[in-house]
Structure formats: structure tokens, C-alpha cells
Design a protein around this motif. Structure first.
Motif, PDB file in Angstrom:
ATOM      1  N   GLY A  69      21.112   0.262  18.775  1.00 37.64           N
ATOM      2  CA  GLY A  69      19.812   0.653  19.316  1.00 37.64           C
ATOM      3  C   GLY A  69      18.624   0.188  18.521  1.00 37.64           C
ATOM      4  N   LEU A  70      18.866  -0.443  17.362  1.00 34.47           N
ATOM      5  CA  LEU A  70      17.767  -0.912  16.522  1.00 34.47           C
ATOM      6  C   LEU A  70      17.797  -2.436  16.433  1.00 34.47           C
ATOM      7  CD1 LEU A  70      17.870   1.586  13.507  1.00 34.47           C
ATOM      8  CD2 LEU A  70      16.154   1.497  15.318  1.00 34.47           C
ATOM      9  N   PRO A  71      16.714  -3.107  16.814  1.00 38.73           N
ATOM     10  CA  PRO A  71      16.670  -4.555  16.624  1.00 38.73           C
ATOM     11  C   PRO A  71      16.475  -4.889  15.149  1.00 38.73           C
ATOM     12  CG  PRO A  71      14.561  -3.778  17.409  1.00 38.73           C
ATOM     13  CD  PRO A  71      15.464  -2.575  17.406  1.00 38.73           C
ATOM     14  N   ALA A  72      16.794  -6.108  14.784  1.00 40.21           N
ATOM     15  CA  ALA A  72      16.528  -6.549  13.418  1.00 40.21           C
ATOM     16  C   ALA A  72      15.020  -6.665  13.206  1.00 40.21           C
ATOM     17  CB  ALA A  72      17.206  -7.887  13.159  1.00 40.21           C
ATOM     18  N   PRO A  73      14.541  -6.460  11.985  1.00 38.73           N
ATOM     19  CA  PRO A  73      13.101  -6.587  11.720  1.00 38.73           C
ATOM     20  C   PRO A  73      12.624  -8.031  11.893  1.00 38.73           C
ATOM     21  CG  PRO A  73      14.256  -5.493   9.904  1.00 38.73           C
ATOM     22  CD  PRO A  73      15.294  -6.106  10.780  1.00 38.73           C
ATOM     23  N   GLU A  74      11.310  -8.175  12.068  1.00 39.11           N
ATOM     24  CA  GLU A  74      10.724  -9.502  12.133  1.00 39.11           C
ATOM     25  C   GLU A  74      10.345  -9.976  10.730  1.00 39.11           C
ATOM     26  OE1 GLU A  74       9.025  -6.899  13.597  1.00 39.11           O
ATOM     27  OE2 GLU A  74       9.665  -7.056  15.704  1.00 39.11           O
ATOM     28  N   ALA A  75      10.196 -11.286  10.608  1.00 35.78           N
ATOM     29  CA  ALA A  75       9.697 -11.860   9.367  1.00 35.78           C
ATOM     30  C   ALA A  75       8.237 -11.464   9.155  1.00 35.78           C
ATOM     31  CB  ALA A  75       9.829 -13.380   9.408  1.00 35.78           C
ATOM     32  N   PHE A  76       7.837 -11.339   7.910  1.00 33.97           N
ATOM     33  CA  PHE A  76       6.421 -11.162   7.613  1.00 33.97           C
ATOM     34  C   PHE A  76       6.123 -11.676   6.215  1.00 33.97           C
ATOM     35  CE2 PHE A  76       8.227  -7.153   6.067  1.00 33.97           C
ATOM     36  CZ  PHE A  76       7.594  -6.976   4.842  1.00 33.97           C
ATOM     37  N   VAL A  77       4.871 -12.042   6.005  1.00 37.92           N
ATOM     38  CA  VAL A  77       4.376 -12.511   4.714  1.00 37.92           C
ATOM     39  C   VAL A  77       3.126 -11.717   4.376  1.00 37.92           C
ATOM     40  CG1 VAL A  77       3.398 -14.464   3.443  1.00 37.92           C
ATOM     41  CG2 VAL A  77       5.337 -14.826   4.988  1.00 37.92           C
ATOM     42  N   THR A  78       3.023 -11.258   3.137  1.00 34.55           N
ATOM     43  CA  THR A  78       1.864 -10.491   2.717  1.00 34.55           C
ATOM     44  C   THR A  78       1.620 -10.753   1.232  1.00 34.55           C
ATOM     45  OG1 THR A  78       0.856  -8.282   2.712  1.00 34.55           O
ATOM     46  CG2 THR A  78       3.200  -8.398   2.209  1.00 34.55           C
ATOM     47  N   HIS A  79       0.716  -9.982   0.648  1.00 31.74           N
ATOM     48  CA  HIS A  79       0.408 -10.093  -0.772  1.00 31.74           C
ATOM     49  C   HIS A  79       0.258  -8.692  -1.336  1.00 31.74           C
ATOM     50  CE1 HIS A  79      -1.728 -11.016  -4.521  1.00 31.74           C
ATOM     51  NE2 HIS A  79      -1.313 -12.263  -4.371  1.00 31.74           N
ATOM     52  N   GLU A  80       0.698  -8.514  -2.583  1.00 34.94           N
ATOM     53  CA  GLU A  80       0.637  -7.179  -3.185  1.00 34.94           C
ATOM     54  C   GLU A  80      -0.758  -6.583  -3.113  1.00 34.94           C
ATOM     55  OE1 GLU A  80       0.890  -4.791  -7.362  1.00 34.94           O
ATOM     56  OE2 GLU A  80       1.202  -6.972  -7.394  1.00 34.94           O
ATOM     57  N   GLN A  81      -1.793  -7.384  -3.322  1.00 35.22           N
ATOM     58  CA  GLN A  81      -3.151  -6.853  -3.372  1.00 35.22           C
ATOM     59  C   GLN A  81      -3.659  -6.409  -2.001  1.00 35.22           C
ATOM     60  OE1 GLN A  81      -5.592  -9.712  -5.419  1.00 35.22           O
ATOM     61  NE2 GLN A  81      -4.582  -9.386  -7.386  1.00 35.22           N
ATOM     62  N   GLU A  82      -2.935  -6.740  -0.942  1.00 36.22           N
ATOM     63  CA  GLU A  82      -3.317  -6.297   0.398  1.00 36.22           C
ATOM     64  C   GLU A  82      -2.790  -4.904   0.729  1.00 36.22           C
ATOM     65  OE1 GLU A  82      -1.987  -9.252   3.138  1.00 36.22           O
ATOM     66  OE2 GLU A  82      -3.202 -10.855   2.265  1.00 36.22           O
ATOM     67  N   ILE A  83      -1.990  -4.328  -0.169  1.00 39.24           N
ATOM     68  CA  ILE A  83      -1.339  -3.047   0.102  1.00 39.24           C
ATOM     69  C   ILE A  83      -1.741  -2.037  -0.971  1.00 39.24           C
ATOM     70  CG2 ILE A  83       0.883  -1.871   0.393  1.00 39.24           C
ATOM     71  CD1 ILE A  83       2.046  -4.624   1.157  1.00 39.24           C
ATOM     72  N   ALA A  84      -2.272  -0.920  -0.546  1.00 36.32           N
ATOM     73  CA  ALA A  84      -2.668   0.129  -1.487  1.00 36.32           C
ATOM     74  C   ALA A  84      -1.443   0.820  -2.071  1.00 36.32           C
ATOM     75  CB  ALA A  84      -3.561   1.153  -0.785  1.00 36.32           C
ATOM     76  N   ILE A  85      -1.542   1.221  -3.324  1.00 34.68           N
ATOM     77  CA  ILE A  85      -0.464   1.981  -3.954  1.00 34.68           C
ATOM     78  C   ILE A  85      -0.396   3.372  -3.336  1.00 34.68           C
ATOM     79  CG2 ILE A  85       0.336   3.008  -6.113  1.00 34.68           C
ATOM     80  CD1 ILE A  85      -0.949   0.688  -7.596  1.00 34.68           C
ATOM     81  N   SER A  86       0.809   3.809  -2.984  1.00 36.30           N
ATOM     82  CA  SER A  86       1.032   5.184  -2.511  1.00 36.30           C
ATOM     83  C   SER A  86       1.382   6.037  -3.734  1.00 36.30           C
ATOM     84  CB  SER A  86       2.164   5.219  -1.486  1.00 36.30           C
ATOM     85  OG  SER A  86       1.847   4.456  -0.353  1.00 36.30           O
ATOM     86  N   TRP A  87       0.422   6.848  -4.177  1.00 36.05           N
ATOM     87  CA  TRP A  87       0.634   7.652  -5.378  1.00 36.05           C
ATOM     88  C   TRP A  87       1.475   8.881  -5.052  1.00 36.05           C
ATOM     89  CZ3 TRP A  87      -0.390   5.129  -9.606  1.00 36.05           C
ATOM     90  CH2 TRP A  87      -1.387   4.157  -9.594  1.00 36.05           C
ATOM     91  N   MET A  88       2.398   9.190  -5.916  1.00 34.12           N
ATOM     92  CA  MET A  88       3.259  10.355  -5.728  1.00 34.12           C
ATOM     93  C   MET A  88       2.425  11.630  -5.809  1.00 34.12           C
ATOM     94  SD  MET A  88       6.309   9.234  -5.245  1.00 34.12           S
ATOM     95  CE  MET A  88       7.383   7.829  -5.563  1.00 34.12           C
ATOM     96  N   PRO A  89       2.692  12.608  -4.925  1.00 35.42           N
ATOM     97  CA  PRO A  89       1.922  13.855  -4.943  1.00 35.42           C
ATOM     98  C   PRO A  89       2.058  14.567  -6.290  1.00 35.42           C
ATOM     99  CG  PRO A  89       3.215  13.679  -2.915  1.00 35.42           C
ATOM    100  CD  PRO A  89       3.676  12.578  -3.821  1.00 35.42           C
ATOM    101  N   GLY A  90       0.943  15.109  -6.759  1.00 38.36           N
ATOM    102  CA  GLY A  90       0.961  15.914  -7.972  1.00 38.36           C
ATOM    103  C   GLY A  90       1.046  15.126  -9.260  1.00 38.36           C
ATOM    104  N   THR A  91       0.882  13.790  -9.202  1.00 44.99           N
ATOM    105  CA  THR A  91       1.000  12.981 -10.420  1.00 44.99           C
ATOM    106  C   THR A  91      -0.338  12.514 -10.963  1.00 44.99           C
ATOM    107  OG1 THR A  91       1.243  10.882  -9.233  1.00 44.99           O
ATOM    108  CG2 THR A  91       3.259  12.154  -9.652  1.00 44.99           C
ATOM    109  N   GLU A  92      -1.447  12.954 -10.350  1.00 43.73           N
ATOM    110  CA  GLU A  92      -2.786  12.545 -10.779  1.00 43.73           C
ATOM    111  C   GLU A  92      -2.927  11.021 -10.786  1.00 43.73           C
ATOM    112  OE1 GLU A  92      -3.144  14.456 -14.560  1.00 43.73           O
ATOM    113  OE2 GLU A  92      -3.618  16.415 -13.691  1.00 43.73           O
ATOM    114  N   ASN A  93      -2.285  10.382  -9.788  1.00 46.63           N
ATOM    115  CA  ASN A  93      -2.335   8.916  -9.644  1.00 46.63           C
ATOM    116  C   ASN A  93      -1.811   8.177 -10.873  1.00 46.63           C
ATOM    117  OD1 ASN A  93      -3.424   9.529  -7.182  1.00 46.63           O
ATOM    118  ND2 ASN A  93      -5.360   8.473  -7.511  1.00 46.63           N
ATOM    119  N   ARG A  94      -0.766   8.717 -11.455  1.00 44.96           N
ATOM    120  CA  ARG A  94      -0.149   8.065 -12.617  1.00 44.96           C
ATOM    121  C   ARG A  94       1.164   7.374 -12.254  1.00 44.96           C
ATOM    122  NH1 ARG A  94      -0.842  12.766 -17.292  1.00 44.96           N
ATOM    123  NH2 ARG A  94      -3.128  12.784 -17.312  1.00 44.96           N
ATOM    124  N   TRP A  95       1.745   7.701 -11.103  1.00 45.70           N
ATOM    125  CA  TRP A  95       3.037   7.140 -10.695  1.00 45.70           C
ATOM    126  C   TRP A  95       2.971   6.879  -9.197  1.00 45.70           C
ATOM    127  CZ3 TRP A  95       7.820  10.731  -9.827  1.00 45.70           C
ATOM    128  CH2 TRP A  95       8.902   9.998  -9.310  1.00 45.70           C
TER     129      TRP A  95
END
Length: 278
Positions: free
Chosen positions: A148-174
């Protein structure tokens, strides 16, 4: 600017001490950057002017789900037939230099921080058309289809285009740079970047079914691997088998960051010695 450590090879002098930090155990392996010498490089059919350090491969008791290469493509090098395995998916993450990458006829230029997902069955090519070597990580896994799940499509990106998801309660340290939505169940592996600010830590012993490969891109820390606290720095690689306890403390002075592989979103296979699952 973000820095990405890339090995350059060479050999230690004959006057160097032989004792280093490499460790291989039943629950984890630790390959320090000093092991990335010329004498342990490999070469691949179909690749021109290219060498690599093969730091993880499927084998019983070690990496069971993936392989990981640290690639070095000299000027003019590359491949028109890079992937020989039917059903393999891959991820490329650039650390140094530039490459031209074609995926199913779509052309892309990748430099440091560039990221490409290569789905199973895609046709891709890579070339270094520049005057300096290109260095990147190539992670490979046999894709596991799910009904029931198709294979994902190809994609190209850059690290700087994606915001860091900070772990809850870590004061943006992890936090984690997630290149794939965790709720997209088409993907059976994630290759992310984990970032610790100075003083950040994993405040408990993570113990879980996912296998890990961790290549340190930047900084230094102490990392708990099973029962051992190990000092790690940029250029080191860690492999952790499923359920190996892990924790981390990044004391600084700068950021500590690593490229993380893990297998996700699939059932545990019910087969093994003695006929289970037949």
C-alpha cells in the motif's frame, strides 16, 4: 559557515605511536579518523578516478541494514553506472568540493552541505568536473517495500534549507536536521544531522531497535557506547547495533555535529536460525 570534516588519507610517519583509539566489540565499533589512511582505501568497478573508505557493510554481528562509504572523486572522475544492486536506495551527503549529479535525467550541482535521496530503481550518474577533489558520504540500503505504500521519490536539497528541529525541553541545545518527514512511512531509513550546542547532552541512555551509523562532521564530545564512555571528534565514525545503549555530552567549546543513519518504519523480520518465519 558550517564545517564538514573530510579525510584526506596519507600515512602516519614511521615514528608515530602505533596505539590509537579504534575499538571493535559485539555491540559497537569505533573507527577514529586516524584509521582513514591510504592503506585502507577501496576501489569500485564502474567508478573512474575514485577511491573510498568503506566504513560499514552488511555482515552478521555488524552493520545488518546498510553500508556507508566515504567517497573521494578526483577531478574528471565519477560514474555512469554507480549502483550495481537491484532494489538499493541511497543517500549522498557532500562534505567537500562539488559534483554534478543526474537523477533520471534531472541535473543538479552539489557542494558542501548538499543532500540527495536516490530511490530504488532510479538512474543516476555523478561527475567531478572541477579541478579539486570532491568528497561525500554515500549510504546504501536495500529498500523494503510495504503493502500500500509507493517508493519515495528522488529529491535534492541542502542542509541550510532545513531548520533544526530542537528537542523539547533542551533550551535549543540538542536538535536534528530532518531531511525526511518522520511521518512519511514510505521511507525505511533516515539520514539526518544531529547538532549539540556546547553543554548539550542526551540525558538518558537511548536503547532502541534502530541500528545507527554516526560520522562526526564537526566538534568533539564524549559519547557513551554500551558501557564505555569514548572521546570522539570530527572525522570519527561509530556504528551501534540495535539496542546498544547510547548517550552523549558535548562540553564544547564549539558545536558537536554528526551525520546519523537509522533504519525506521518497518516490521521486525520474523525469521532466523532454526526455521523461524518459514
Amino acid at each position: 559557515m558550517t564545517g564538514y570534516f573530510a579525510p584526506k588519507g596519507g600515512l602516519p610517519p614511521q615514528t608515530a605511536l602505533m596505539t590509537q583509539r579504534a575499538v571493535f566489540t559485539p555491540s559497537y565499533a569505533f573507527i577514529p579518523k586516524g584509521c582513514f589512511s591510504d592503506i585502507v582505501t577501496s576501489y569500485l568497478p564502474g567508478w573512474d578516478k575514485t577511491r573510498l573508505w568503506l566504513i560499514a557493510r552488511p555482515m552478521t554481528g555488524f552493520s545488518e541494514t546498510f553500508s556507508q562509504y566515504v567517497m573521494e572523486v578526483a577531478p574528471g572522475g565519477g560514474s555512469d553506472t554507480p549502483e550495481p544492486e537491484v532494489g538499493a536506495e541511497g543517500v549522498i551527503f557532500m562534505t567537500e568540493g562539488e559534483i554534478w549529479l543526474s537523477i533520471d535525467g534531472q541535473d543538479h550541482d552539489l557542494g558542501p552541505g548538499g543532500y540527495a535521496y536516490l530511490p530504488p530503481g532510479c538512474q543516476w550518474r555523478v561527475k567531478n568536473a572541477h579541478t579539486t577533489p570532491a568528497r561525500f558520504h554515500w549510504l546504501r540500503k536495500l529498500y523494503e517495500p510495504s503493502p500500500g505504500l509507493p517508493a519515495p521519490e528522488a529529491f535534492v536539497t541542502h542542509e541550510q534549507e532545513i531548520a533544526i528541529s530542537w528537542m523539547p525541553g533542551t533550551e535549543n541545545r540538542w536538535g536534528t536536521t530532518r531531511f525526511v518527514d518522520p511521518e512519511d512511512l514510505r521511507h525505511d531509513m533516515h539520514v539526518n544531522i544531529v547538532t549539540f550546542e556546547p553543554g548539550g547532552l542526551i540525558p538518558f541512555e537511548e536503547t532502541h531497535v534502530m541500528e545507527h551509523g554516526l560520522y562526526v562532521l564537526e566538534g568533539k564530545a564524549v559519547y557513551k557506547l554500551n558501557q564505555d564512555w569514548v572521546e570522539v571528534e570530527a572525522g570519527d565514525f561509530m556504528w551501534l547495533r540495535a539496542f546498544c545503549p547510547q548517550a552523549c555530552y558535548a562540553a564544547g567549546p564549539g558545536r558537536f555535529r554528526y551525520l546519523l543513519y537509522k533504519d525506521v518504519n518497518r516490521h521486525a523480520k520474523l525469521r532466523g536460525p532454526g526455521g523461524f518465519g518459514r
